[in-house]
Design a protein around this motif. Sequence first.
Motif, short mmCIF file in Angstrom:
data_model
loop_
_atom_site.label_atom_id
_atom_site.label_comp_id
_atom_site.label_asym_id
_atom_site.label_seq_id
_atom_site.Cartn_x
_atom_site.Cartn_y
_atom_site.Cartn_z
N GLU A 1 -28.33 131.22 69.76
CA GLU A 1 -28.99 130.33 70.71
C GLU A 1 -28.07 129.18 71.10
O GLU A 1 -27.97 128.82 72.29
CB GLU A 1 -30.28 129.78 70.10
N THR B 1 -36.27 130.73 74.64
CA THR B 1 -35.81 129.34 74.77
C THR B 1 -35.97 128.79 76.18
O THR B 1 -35.75 127.60 76.41
CB THR B 1 -34.34 129.24 74.36
N ILE C 1 -33.58 136.05 73.35
CA ILE C 1 -33.39 134.64 72.99
C ILE C 1 -33.49 133.76 74.22
O ILE C 1 -34.08 132.67 74.18
CB ILE C 1 -32.02 134.45 72.29
#
Length: 801
Positions: free
Chosen positions: A549, A605, A601
Amino acid sequence: MLLVLISYIIALAACYSALDLAGRINKAKGLARRLWLVYGAASMGLGIWSMHFIGMLAITLPMEIGYHVDLVVLSVFLAIIASYIALFFVGRNELGVKQLLIGGITMASGISGMHYVGMAAMMVNTSYKPMLVILSIAVATATSIAALWLLFRFRNDESRYAVLYKLGSGMLMGAAITGMHYIGMTAAQFHSVEQSMNLPDMEIKQGILAYIIAGGTIVALSITLFGITMNKRLTQKDSAIVENERWYRSLYENNSMAIVSVDINGTIISINPAVTQITGLQEADFINKHVSTIGLLVSEELRDQTKATYYKSFEEKPQYYETTYINSEGTHIELSFINVPVEIEGKLVGNHIIAKDITEDKRSKEIIQNLAYHDELTGLPNRRMFNQLLTQTIAATAGTPLRFAMMVLDIDRFKLINDSLGHTYGDMFLKEMSERIVESIAPYRVTLARLGGDEFTLICDNCYGEDEVMEIAEQVVKVIQLPYQLKEHDFYVTASIGIAIYPDHGEEPVQLLKNADTAMYEVKKKGKNGFGLFSRHLDEELLQKVEMEINLRKAIEHNEFVLYYQPQIRPIDSRMIGMEALVRWKHPTKGMLPPGMFISIAEETGMIYELGTWVLREACRQMREWHDAGGPLIPVSVNLSSQQFHQTNLVAYIRKILDETGLDPQYLELEITEGMMMDASVSTVILNELTALGIRISLDDFGKGYSSLSYLKLFPIHKLKIDRSFISDITNNDSDKAIVATIIAMAKHLNLEVIAEGIETKDQLDILMANECKEIQGFYYSRPLSAADVEAAFFVPMRLV
């Protein structure tokens, strides 16, 4: 003339004194009233008598006058009697016309008697003019009636003008009494001095009488002044007492708090109206009864405690406590009490029980307390309460061989519902889903909590082993995946559950929750719609995910992404009819990474929007560049993320990219998924606007998950993309072969193009061609290539032909 003025002043003083004393007599009771009557009568009578005899001294006769002592004393007595009658009548609560006339006539008789007896006391032959005598008596009667009325009228006047009213009334009364006296004197005719040789010891000489009158006047004035002073002081004191009493009564009677006054023996001596309003108790039912009669109405479980606290109030300090009272209707009323001891002259004589109705306050506190520890939407324990429960469960299990499980549950497709249908329907979904879970875990000792959004936790009692915990998790997953009817359509979601066991997977709440979270994300990574137990190797994966991330954010900033393109082929002549743009991450240390390693991811996010925008712009730019270089003029297919699709300015956003890159809209094909179109009304508007621009719409992964054929009728879709899951076993699985054939036939009848992806073998291609599938994408023809490789392998040879 001076004596006449003095006589008037004395009459004025006597009348003013009587007016001032009348109020005192009216307020006094019993012996005090009788004493004030006698005192007032003596003061007023002596004043009137002094005025009379001073007036007689004002007459000048040619001989020396003596007076009979007995008659002088009798005249004084008559004056006092007349004054007593006046004060008696005005001291009553009411003074009617009849009482006023009787009192006035009686008083006039006394005053007239006093006057003519006093005249008879003179040792001189006297005759009277009948008409003037009658007039004097008439004046005495009118004066007396007026005096009584004025005395009654102004006896209790305590206004700022009270002194002026009384002074004016005194002047009027004094003038009337003085006038009656001088009319009576005018009616008298004196002839010769009477020789009283028989009673020389009963004779008062005129000079001596003057001293007696002077003494009587001084006494009368002294009594008057003393009476006025004392009356003023007592009146002020009484006024202060009355005022304080009124303040106290007003506070007592109008207080919103219930007040029960109890003497030292526990007898109820009074209650205020608020007692009846709050509890329904009637004063008549409890006055002069023991306070325990009220105590019996206290909730039984609190009765002894309330009784003990009440008796502590006799320790000469206030007691504060709460209890529950049950009224006649059986309603429970929550009361807050203050028991205040009452002291008189340093001696405890009782107490006030002061109660406030706090029923609503307690309910409000309970509501606030509930809101503080429960989720407002579902009514489940919230994060705060969950943390407390988890801490308590750990404390209860620590140091024992017992173990317990904690689960973290996350809804896999909740964001799609929220984005497509809106938060209102999202809330409806969460409420129904939580009710399903609660019902499914009802037979077990499990606590469900909502931490926020679509994240839930479950704490299982330490009586369950791992196998039973797995059964519970499986049951929860099953009830969640049943369809939900929202906006007259059935929606399907799945859940991912991560499980951590105490103390194996953590001895602290934070660690336990973190590890359950890690297990849940592992379930999501493996395909969602299931549950999994935490294992130590997941920690390493979690660290890698966190690192990924962080690196992903830097990759967007450092422009580390590149696009690869996979050709879409028409198998009948092996001609390229389009290509799909696929993003790759050129990681600085790990090399080229496929989208499966970072797209999820990016979605979690929120970075998917920024990444998707770059992909769309770069694909359009590259395709326009190829067109300008000589073609071929084919479209580029770009996957559109859910976040991009549901942004409010989607059409303007895509038009801007097309304008910037110069690509004609007909050469852009957007691939969307069925999950983006849950809200038909919103999706229809968006797709129609995109189609109006000339952009083509392809439905990706058709047949995967829960498809709805109504999409094909409602939306302007140009192409169906058969999911690779049906292609991989098409040569061995008759069901997959039938499904693919059905999709192709259906698309043909709906005038839709159809493309199959994931073609890797000649056998797969033959089956598709046999079913007239005209567009193919897969490794059989080409794996995804860089822009330079696509140009070298496909475009350059095509341009040379």
